[in-house]
Design a protein around this motif. Structure first.
Motif, PDB file in Angstrom:
ATOM      1  N   GLU A 146      28.501  10.194  70.653  1.00  0.00           N
ATOM      2  CA  GLU A 146      28.950   8.801  70.708  1.00  0.00           C
ATOM      3  C   GLU A 146      29.660   8.473  69.402  1.00  0.00           C
ATOM      4  N   LYS A 182      35.168  10.922  73.557  1.00  0.00           N
ATOM      5  CA  LYS A 182      35.977   9.811  74.047  1.00  0.00           C
ATOM      6  C   LYS A 182      35.853   8.624  73.101  1.00  0.00           C
ATOM      7  N   ALA A 183      36.818   7.748  73.183  1.00  0.00           N
ATOM      8  CA  ALA A 183      36.863   6.583  72.304  1.00  0.00           C
ATOM      9  C   ALA A 183      35.694   5.651  72.592  1.00  0.00           C
ATOM     10  N   ALA A 184      35.285   4.939  71.563  1.00  0.00           N
ATOM     11  CA  ALA A 184      34.192   3.977  71.712  1.00  0.00           C
ATOM     12  C   ALA A 184      34.662   2.814  72.581  1.00  0.00           C
ATOM     13  N   PRO A 185      33.760   2.195  73.326  1.00  0.00           N
ATOM     14  CA  PRO A 185      34.147   1.081  74.193  1.00  0.00           C
ATOM     15  C   PRO A 185      34.388  -0.229  73.427  1.00  0.00           C
ATOM     16  N   PHE A 186      34.156  -0.221  72.124  1.00  0.00           N
ATOM     17  CA  PHE A 186      34.351  -1.428  71.319  1.00  0.00           C
ATOM     18  C   PHE A 186      34.749  -1.037  69.903  1.00  0.00           C
ATOM     19  N   GLU A 187      35.316  -2.003  69.188  1.00  0.00           N
ATOM     20  CA  GLU A 187      35.702  -1.779  67.796  1.00  0.00           C
ATOM     21  C   GLU A 187      34.573  -2.201  66.852  1.00  0.00           C
ATOM     22  N   GLY A 227      32.749   1.026  66.187  1.00  0.00           N
ATOM     23  CA  GLY A 227      33.227   2.069  67.078  1.00  0.00           C
ATOM     24  C   GLY A 227      34.212   3.007  66.408  1.00  0.00           C
ATOM     25  N   ASP A 228      34.267   4.229  66.898  1.00  0.00           N
ATOM     26  CA  ASP A 228      35.184   5.276  66.426  1.00  0.00           C
ATOM     27  C   ASP A 228      34.991   5.598  64.945  1.00  0.00           C
ATOM     28  N   VAL A 246      30.076   6.134  67.368  1.00  0.00           N
ATOM     29  CA  VAL A 246      29.624   4.826  66.895  1.00  0.00           C
ATOM     30  C   VAL A 246      28.678   5.021  65.715  1.00  0.00           C
ATOM     31  N   GLU A 262      30.718  -4.605  66.979  1.00  0.00           N
ATOM     32  CA  GLU A 262      29.742  -5.502  67.596  1.00  0.00           C
ATOM     33  C   GLU A 262      28.749  -5.905  66.516  1.00  0.00           C
TER      34      GLU A 262
END
Length: 158
Positions: free
Chosen positions: A63, A9-14, A31-32, A65, A16
């Motif tokens: 994950e 699934k896609a990361a919850p953020f681009e 992310g991603d 990330v 951080e």
């Protein structure tokens, strides 16, 4: 989906930025992304005199990330950390360098193999048409929903 396929699934953020203290030491969670970007940026970062340490990790394969740690070097002779560049600025420079390197490679490949450029242009055109078609589908779906609402209003009058 077969047994060997994994749906990540896609990361919850681009992006951080993590860390406190001196701005010359930060961890960037992107992310991603995966080892491809992590190792490439680490390599570019370590090839600059502004960086004393650069490393990356992928916390878990499921994950999407990558964590990139940057610690900048002291540039002057002062005993304090005031002459260390900010990690954010050094990472931006590394990203620009990596983009330039990728463009050089793409240009060289396209020069040696003209079909690659033609394929890329065809792909870009197809993607534009696909996006246009998706936009039209959304408009059609929206218009159909409006039309269905109008039909229901008309049916209630009888």
């Amino acid at each position: 989906m077969s047994v060997n396929e994994v749906k990540i699934k896609a990361a919850p953020f681009e992006l951080e930025v993590r860390g406190t203290g001196h701005p010359g030491s930060r961890t960037f969670a992107i992310g991603d992304e995966d080892h491809t970007l992590g190792n490439s940026l680490r390599h570019v970062l370590m090839n600059t005199s502004k960086v004393s340490f650069a490393g990356y990790s992928v916390p878990h394969p499921s994950e999407p990330v990558v964590h990139i740690r940057v610690q900048t070097a002291k540039l002057g002779c002062k005993g304090d950390d005031s002459d260390r560049p900010r990690a954010v600025d050094v990472l931006k420079e590394a990203c620009d360098t990596l983009i330039s390197q990728c463009e050089i490679v793409i240009d060289k490949v396209e020069e040696l193999i003209p079909e690659v450029k033609e394929d890329r242009m065809n792909l870009e055109e197809a993607m534009k048409q696909y996006e246009y078609a998706e936009d039209l589908d959304e408009v059609d779906a929206h218009e159909e929903a409006d039309f269905d609402d109008e039909e229901m209003v008309g049916d209630d009058e009888y």
